[in-house]
Design a protein around this motif. Sequence first.
Motif, mmCIF file in Angstrom:
data_model
loop_
_atom_site.group_PDB
_atom_site.id
_atom_site.type_symbol
_atom_site.label_atom_id
_atom_site.label_comp_id
_atom_site.label_asym_id
_atom_site.label_seq_id
_atom_site.Cartn_x
_atom_site.Cartn_y
_atom_site.Cartn_z
ATOM 1 N N ILE A 69 -9.628 7.885 8.753
ATOM 2 C CA ILE A 69 -10.401 9.106 8.510
ATOM 3 C C ILE A 69 -11.526 8.747 7.546
ATOM 4 O O ILE A 69 -11.287 8.085 6.533
ATOM 5 C CB ILE A 69 -9.502 10.184 7.881
ATOM 6 C CG1 ILE A 69 -8.277 10.407 8.746
ATOM 7 C CG2 ILE A 69 -10.236 11.497 7.681
ATOM 8 C CD1 ILE A 69 -7.089 10.879 7.990
ATOM 9 N N GLY A 70 -12.732 9.195 7.852
ATOM 10 C CA GLY A 70 -13.892 8.837 7.014
ATOM 11 C C GLY A 70 -13.704 9.228 5.569
ATOM 12 O O GLY A 70 -13.748 8.400 4.665
ATOM 13 N N LYS A 97 -14.867 17.653 -8.322
ATOM 14 C CA LYS A 97 -13.647 18.347 -8.737
ATOM 15 C C LYS A 97 -12.516 17.319 -8.676
ATOM 16 O O LYS A 97 -12.210 16.815 -7.590
ATOM 17 C CB LYS A 97 -13.382 19.494 -7.762
ATOM 18 C CG LYS A 97 -12.523 20.603 -8.339
ATOM 19 C CD LYS A 97 -12.090 21.539 -7.244
ATOM 20 C CE LYS A 97 -13.058 22.683 -7.095
ATOM 21 N NZ LYS A 97 -12.585 23.656 -6.081
ATOM 22 N N LEU A 126 -3.627 6.118 0.428
ATOM 23 C CA LEU A 126 -3.603 7.289 -0.456
ATOM 24 C C LEU A 126 -4.477 7.042 -1.678
ATOM 25 O O LEU A 126 -4.567 5.924 -2.184
ATOM 26 C CB LEU A 126 -2.169 7.579 -0.901
ATOM 27 C CG LEU A 126 -1.139 7.797 0.212
ATOM 28 C CD1 LEU A 126 0.217 8.154 -0.376
ATOM 29 C CD2 LEU A 126 -1.586 8.904 1.157
ATOM 30 N N HIS A 127 -5.110 8.068 -2.138
ATOM 31 C CA HIS A 127 -5.943 7.966 -3.338
ATOM 32 C C HIS A 127 -6.024 9.340 -3.978
ATOM 33 O O HIS A 127 -5.736 10.349 -3.323
ATOM 34 C CB HIS A 127 -7.339 7.445 -2.975
ATOM 35 C CG HIS A 127 -8.056 8.320 -2.011
ATOM 36 N ND1 HIS A 127 -8.951 9.274 -2.398
ATOM 37 C CD2 HIS A 127 -7.964 8.422 -0.670
ATOM 38 C CE1 HIS A 127 -9.397 9.910 -1.330
ATOM 39 N NE2 HIS A 127 -8.816 9.414 -0.267
ATOM 40 N N PRO A 128 -6.420 9.432 -5.247
ATOM 41 C CA PRO A 128 -6.491 10.744 -5.890
ATOM 42 C C PRO A 128 -7.484 11.647 -5.142
ATOM 43 O O PRO A 128 -8.559 11.202 -4.760
ATOM 44 C CB PRO A 128 -7.000 10.437 -7.298
ATOM 45 C CG PRO A 128 -6.733 8.992 -7.502
ATOM 46 C CD PRO A 128 -6.786 8.350 -6.166
ATOM 47 N N ALA A 129 -7.076 12.891 -4.949
ATOM 48 C CA ALA A 129 -7.945 13.828 -4.206
ATOM 49 C C ALA A 129 -9.114 14.248 -5.086
ATOM 50 O O ALA A 129 -8.916 14.704 -6.214
ATOM 51 C CB ALA A 129 -7.146 15.040 -3.779
ATOM 52 N N THR A 130 -10.314 14.047 -4.601
ATOM 53 C CA THR A 130 -11.503 14.499 -5.336
ATOM 54 C C THR A 130 -12.395 15.260 -4.356
ATOM 55 O O THR A 130 -12.317 15.052 -3.157
ATOM 56 C CB THR A 130 -12.310 13.313 -5.897
ATOM 57 O OG1 THR A 130 -12.608 12.437 -4.825
ATOM 58 C CG2 THR A 130 -11.575 12.571 -6.981
ATOM 59 N N HIS A 131 -13.216 16.112 -4.900
ATOM 60 C CA HIS A 131 -14.117 16.866 -4.031
ATOM 61 C C HIS A 131 -15.495 16.909 -4.681
ATOM 62 O O HIS A 131 -15.659 17.458 -5.769
ATOM 63 C CB HIS A 131 -13.558 18.281 -3.837
ATOM 64 C CG HIS A 131 -14.499 19.205 -3.140
ATOM 65 N ND1 HIS A 131 -15.024 18.917 -1.904
ATOM 66 C CD2 HIS A 131 -15.027 20.396 -3.506
ATOM 67 C CE1 HIS A 131 -15.819 19.904 -1.543
ATOM 68 N NE2 HIS A 131 -15.852 20.811 -2.505
ATOM 69 N N GLN A 132 -16.456 16.284 -4.022
ATOM 70 C CA GLN A 132 -17.829 16.278 -4.548
ATOM 71 C C GLN A 132 -18.460 17.640 -4.276
ATOM 72 O O GLN A 132 -18.580 18.060 -3.131
ATOM 73 C CB GLN A 132 -18.641 15.178 -3.869
ATOM 74 C CG GLN A 132 -20.120 15.195 -4.148
ATOM 75 C CD GLN A 132 -20.479 14.885 -5.597
ATOM 76 O OE1 GLN A 132 -20.139 13.833 -6.115
ATOM 77 N NE2 GLN A 132 -21.157 15.821 -6.254
ATOM 78 N N LEU A 133 -18.817 18.345 -5.342
ATOM 79 C CA LEU A 133 -19.456 19.653 -5.177
ATOM 80 C C LEU A 133 -20.885 19.464 -4.688
ATOM 81 O O LEU A 133 -21.505 18.431 -4.953
ATOM 82 C CB LEU A 133 -19.440 20.411 -6.506
ATOM 83 C CG LEU A 133 -18.043 20.696 -7.065
ATOM 84 C CD1 LEU A 133 -18.141 21.286 -8.462
ATOM 85 C CD2 LEU A 133 -17.282 21.643 -6.163
ATOM 86 N N PRO A 180 -21.086 17.958 -10.173
ATOM 87 C CA PRO A 180 -19.873 17.217 -10.555
ATOM 88 C C PRO A 180 -18.881 17.087 -9.395
ATOM 89 O O PRO A 180 -19.095 17.636 -8.323
ATOM 90 C CB PRO A 180 -19.276 18.085 -11.667
ATOM 91 C CG PRO A 180 -19.852 19.429 -11.483
ATOM 92 C CD PRO A 180 -21.111 19.322 -10.700
ATOM 93 N N ARG A 186 -6.386 8.498 3.911
ATOM 94 C CA ARG A 186 -7.502 8.097 4.781
ATOM 95 C C ARG A 186 -7.031 7.442 6.069
ATOM 96 O O ARG A 186 -7.835 7.005 6.857
ATOM 97 C CB ARG A 186 -8.411 7.110 4.033
ATOM 98 C CG ARG A 186 -9.388 7.798 3.165
ATOM 99 C CD ARG A 186 -10.573 6.911 2.867
ATOM 100 N NE ARG A 186 -11.041 7.209 1.546
ATOM 101 C CZ ARG A 186 -10.891 6.419 0.515
ATOM 102 N NH1 ARG A 186 -10.318 5.266 0.645
ATOM 103 N NH2 ARG A 186 -11.327 6.772 -0.657
ATOM 104 N N GLN A 221 0.847 -1.187 0.000
ATOM 105 C CA GLN A 221 0.000 0.000 0.000
ATOM 106 C C GLN A 221 0.887 1.242 0.000
ATOM 107 O O GLN A 221 1.764 1.365 0.840
ATOM 108 C CB GLN A 221 -0.888 0.015 1.247
ATOM 109 C CG GLN A 221 -1.955 -1.055 1.253
ATOM 110 C CD GLN A 221 -2.995 -0.857 0.169
ATOM 111 O OE1 GLN A 221 -3.185 0.241 -0.319
ATOM 112 N NE2 GLN A 221 -3.648 -1.922 -0.232
#
Lengths: 400, 373
Positions: A306-307, B372, A344-351, B370, A286, A244
């Motif tokens: 971390i959630g 980001k 670790l994983h790609p940082a995404t942000h749900q708008l 969407p 996480r 990992q």
Amino acid sequence: MPRQIVCYRIPAFQVALARLEQPSLRGRPLALAPSTNSHAPVLEVSREAEHEGIHVGMSVGQARRLCPALTLVPPDPPTVREAVRTIESVIARVAPAWESPDPGCVVFDLTGTTRLFGRACDTAAAVERELAERFRLVGVAGVATNKLVAEVASTVIEPWHVYDVRPGAESAFLSPLPVHVLPVPARERRWILSLFDDLHIATLGQLAAYELADLEPIVGSFAAHVLAWARGVDETPVQPPARQPSLEATVVLEDDVIDVEDVRRRLDGVLETLCSTLRRRRQACRLLTLRLRYRDHRESCRSYCIGAGCCWEGELAHPLHQLLYRTFQRRVRVRSATLALGALHPATHQLTFAEICPAFASPTAGSDDRRIRSRRLSLALDTIRAKFGQGAIVWGRAIG
Amino acid sequence: MKLRINRDDLLTALQRVQGVVEKRNTMPILANILLEAKPEGLDVLATDLEIGMRGLYKADVQEPGSVTFSARKLFEILREIREPQIQLTVTENSWVTIQAGRSQFRVVGLPSQDFPSLPAIDREGLMPLPGSGLLELLRRTIFAVGDHDTRYVLNGLLVTVFQQDGRWMIRLVGTDGHRLALAEQELDGKDLPISEETKVIVPKKAAIEIRRLLEEDESEPLIGFTRNMVIFRKSGLVLTSRVMEGTYPNYHQVIPKNGAHPITVERADFEGALRRVSLLSTDRSHAVKLSITTDRIILHSSSPDFGEAQEDCPATFKGKEFSTGFNARYLLDVLAVIPTERLSLHMESPLSPCLISEEGNPHFKAVVMPIKI
């Protein structure tokens, strides 16, 4: 071709390792506990201690009342890691795939290796013999056509034995065993077992006699799994250890620090650097893992899940401090602290709609504002440090 | 109380109330059902204080009376019984005897006085609705309703009855703050008992129960709203639910106007591609990147643990090419309720809300925010 799975297990692994280091402990009742505090739980017990009525999960105080001659040994993670590596190095020579569900327990897949090494039970016996002769590690081995049955088989025999469950005999082997041997996840374990108790299902044979249609309305989505397990069916493959990715940094405390606040301040700096790296890589983590190494070379290690993935020191600081207070439990000076950011994983942000319409904002919108301001500050610091160097800005302390 | 009842009828009654019966055990009596034997049959009642369900079932009542006892235990007993007829007898101290062929069960019950009473319902003021139409509206919106959201009202479905161009319409809206679904249809009939616009927020649990009842058969249900209650009545069954208090956010503000160039795509192709590509998306965010060009949508996902996936899907788009990201689950939930072969996606910029609409149907809209990436 039926699969050939072997589960090699050293009962009370850490107790066995402690006896290797201190031969004088042999033949004496021994228990593994994280501290000598009377409320601390007993994690492992030797056979002699078991005979005195001590079992895993009991408090140290209770165990001492039952057996005043009991010797307590603390966990020793570096020695455990070394021993696990030794066992895996022996198994790696005969098995293409193996996994280690617990320290001292290795499940390996010998499917298709008969022509090379002989029958699976012979190979398992050879592994058992080699580990005993070369490293004085005495274990047991269960052989079966799947992981579940092999693991269960390894728990029902005494050291130096191999239990070979022949293909087709899985159901008959499991039938008289109690239902609590099922590998139900810890979160669901208590209610499923109490449900079986309600239904007067004591053995796997009784459980296996149920029809799926009858069990499903009671147990829910787990019905199919528990029924398959009770009948000795387990299709899960042996998964080789996956590396990992993680990001870690160690801070060496030259003066061997005992003040927790001092350790905390130094870890805050480490966290800031790691989070900056994460943001540069557009990643989030996480899992926080903190490993403290004490002056007496013992280690304590704890993790915090971390959630939602995060790459902001402002939001990770609080979990890190909690983790530090839980990990720093001994009154011994700390020599080094290692902080690892894992999962670790790609940082995404749900708008959310709140970003375009304030009416959708949550009742905790005030804390959202603070969070946004803290993130902006982190980004500004990143920009300044990228331009003028890491030492361009240092944290100060407010006076007065 | 003493009665004989068909086992299948009682089992159906219990299956219907299983979703209503309280499972968290906050008040032990809420885990029970109330059985009321009347000359016209057996009334089966269940409630969790928010939702209540009452159904009348045919039974040969020899002695009227009432009793409450564990819904789960009775359900388990009935499932195991093979006899077509069972006899229920209540003896002293609320002991219930269930006799079926050679089997006899003696179950401990509780006095019916302790069971919370359900509100009395008038038939007047209820309006008839086509069952299949309401079912379709629920199916198309319920997936977007929040679960345990801190914004309390988002855990409910907004039901609006309003007048448009002289015709009465019913509109259902569900949102969890990340996606929104809106479906509406015209109400048939000239003598509807409505005089003004009505707006209520129905809890998700009640909406799910109504959907389950509608799925049983296509008979015409009656629905009505009082100041703090929604009433649903269908073939001998009455479901009542408290409506949620609070102001539903102005959802019109988040529905984009159809100004942007639409991206037109075949639903089945897009759904299939999305389903396949999302297999390798990350576990929690289910993020899938969409690159929109003039003649296709390129879907791409990657996971540090498993690898990556990419697929092209033919599409028509006349605007400037761009890339954006979406939670694949949110898109798949919407696509699952769209029956038409083609659909349109409207987006003004990569980070603006995406409006998904059916070809030739202005009465359904879904909006997805969407990710980001």
